[in-house]
Write an enzyme that holds these catalytic residues in place. Structure first.
Site, mmCIF file in Angstrom:
data_model
loop_
_atom_site.group_PDB
_atom_site.id
_atom_site.type_symbol
_atom_site.label_atom_id
_atom_site.label_comp_id
_atom_site.label_asym_id
_atom_site.label_seq_id
_atom_site.Cartn_x
_atom_site.Cartn_y
_atom_site.Cartn_z
ATOM 1 C CG ASP A 124 -1.996 1.045 1.162
ATOM 2 O OD1 ASP A 124 -2.151 1.660 0.095
ATOM 3 O OD2 ASP A 124 -2.688 1.243 2.166
ATOM 4 C CG ASP A 181 -3.849 4.130 -2.762
ATOM 5 O OD1 ASP A 181 -3.024 3.322 -2.286
ATOM 6 O OD2 ASP A 181 -4.985 4.286 -2.288
#
Length: 462
Positions: free
Chosen positions: A109, A343
């Protein structure tokens, strides 16, 4: 996953940021830099899994569209390029991580900063804070056993507390241990080992590796997680920056190449092996073309929460300035914005409302907004209009295969498809937009959090 934290973090920025004990960074600029010469990675690991889409991910899309997310306090009580796998019908990318000699598949992440794994014997809750069986949280393992690690050291008198935009939360103890990803090994890394979890898991992942900035970490100077606030936040060095400080890499780069699965895999197979690479010390080992640019990461104003590279700006995410989206008809709408986050934890590509409204009309047949789901639905065999993203004076093309994604079946068993590009909300300064996996499948993103910049390189067709 990272996009789930965006709304809550910027809310903190507005309300209490002046009281954060966060490290300030110097303003970045200029807006485009000479393209960095990036060496081959020292360590690469395959991305070995994607986890099945959690139902919470669907709910979290609402937060991205500007709706207020629920706020919940926890209840009281050998090589350094690693392969990336894919499960979750190609929704979340995982890799294998060893912590204190124990093995886990963790979500990669770039939209968050903490590395966490629930501790063995944790208490599981549903999103309404009701105790439920541990199996309901559906982690891939029983969790981290502190007693079985010879290198774990507790961090007393602090706590970890994070609530995602969909209502999932984790809280509990913090400690230090050795974290290893392929040949990249960091000793005494600060990690969270929560003993309270509300998590709608997939049976594959057992936590998350956060790769963003220290200001986004979620450890607090209190033993009561319900009292966590901006006043007692204790920012710390995320995993990669710790490795840089420990001189585990010669160059302060980490690089991610996320590969798309086939439509059939996305629809029918919850686990796809070898879906790209996570690399440390240089660029990920996939074929690329000559289109590349190095750009500064946008900071955020400590007073307005709006992207700003002035003195005192704070850095949370890998926020970049998007100069435009190009597609048939794009000359009729304003497409630029500078509040867009790279992201890996977000599957879709979220753009300003005027952009998706214009782009959806170019599908043949057109994509249509479903008011109930808040998503653009499209015929699974539709013709996809070409789309490219302009960043740093370069144009990065998105493969049409990333623009039609299976999203389940209707009552008759027919496959429902959605567009890879979706509505991120009105094109206003305070809204947050995201270049998720729809975009990242098409580039190699190489991050240098020390210099505050990212290099994007167009991938060759695959």
């Amino acid at each position: 996953m990272g996009f789930l934290t965006v709304v809550s973090v910027l809310s903190l920025l507005h309300v209490a940021h002046a009281e954060f004990s966060a490290v300030r960074r110097v303003a970045l600029g200029p807006r485009v830099r000479e393209t960095a010469v990036i060496p081959a990675a020292e360590f690469s690991v395959p991305i070995s899994a994607k986890t099945p889409r959690r139902s919470s991910k669907k709910n979290a899309l609402a937060a991205l569209r500007g709706r207020t997310p629920p706020t919940k306090a926890p209840p009281t009580g050998g090589s350094s390029t690693v392969a990336v796998d894919g499960s979750d019908f190609d929704e979340e990318y995982l890799t294998n991580v060893t912590i204190g000699g124990q093995h886990f598949s963790l979500i990669i992440d770039t939209g968050s900063s903490d590395t966490w794994v629930p501790q063995k014997g944790f208490n599981c809750f549903d999103l309404d804070e009701n105790p439920v069986p541990e199996s309901t949280c559906a982690f891939g393992t029983a969790g981290f056993d502190k007693q079985a690690s010879k290198t774990f050291k507790p961090f007393p008198n602090v706590s970890f507390n994070i609530t995602y935009g969909d209502g999932e939360f984790l809280s509990g103890p913090v400690g230090f241990d050795t974290v290893q990803i392929g040949g990249f090994s960091v000793s005494q890394q600060e990690i969270a080992v929560p003993n309270l979890a509300a998590w709608e898991g997939d049976g594959v992942n057992t936590g998350l590796i956060g790769l963003a900035f220290p200001d986004l970490t979620s450890v607090y100077n209190t033993t009561d997680p319900t009292k966590a606030s901006g006043e007692n936040q204790l920012p710390y060095s995320p995993l990669f920056l710790s490795g840089v400080k420990q001189k585990k890499v010669a160059n302060p780069f980490f690089s991610i190449a996320l590969s798309r699965g086939s439509f059939d895999q996305q629809e029918n197979d919850p686990f796809d092996p070898n879906l790209g690479f996570l690399s440390f010390g240089g660029i990920a080992p996939v074929p690329v073309v000559n289109t590349a640019v190095t750009i500064p990461i946008e900071g955020y104003s400590a007073t307005t929460g709006i992207p700003n590279n002035g003195p005192g700006s704070d850095f949370f995410f890998y926020t970049v300035n998007v100069e435009g989206y190009t597609f048939p008809g794009s000359n009729h709408v304003v497409t630029a914005n500078n509040n867009t986050i790279l992201d890996t934890g977000t599957t879709l590509h979220f753009v300003p409302t005027p952009v998706i409204e214009a782009y959806a009309k170019q599908f043949k047949p057109p994509a249509v907004l479903d008011e109930d789901f808040g998503l653009y639905l499209v015929a699974c065999n539709a013709t996809v209009p070409p789309l490219s993203v302009q960043i740093g004076g370069k144009s990065f093309t998105i493969d049409p295969r990333d623009e039609i994604l299976p999203a389940g079946t209707d009552d008759e068993g027919n496959i429902i498809c959605i567009t890879g590009t979706q509505d991120g909300g009105p094109n206003v300064a305070e809204d947050i937009f995201i270049l998720g996996d729809t975009f990242l499948h098409n580039v190699v993103a190489t991050f240098n959090p020390v210099a505050g910049e990212v290099t994007l390189t167009q991938r060759a067709k695959y």
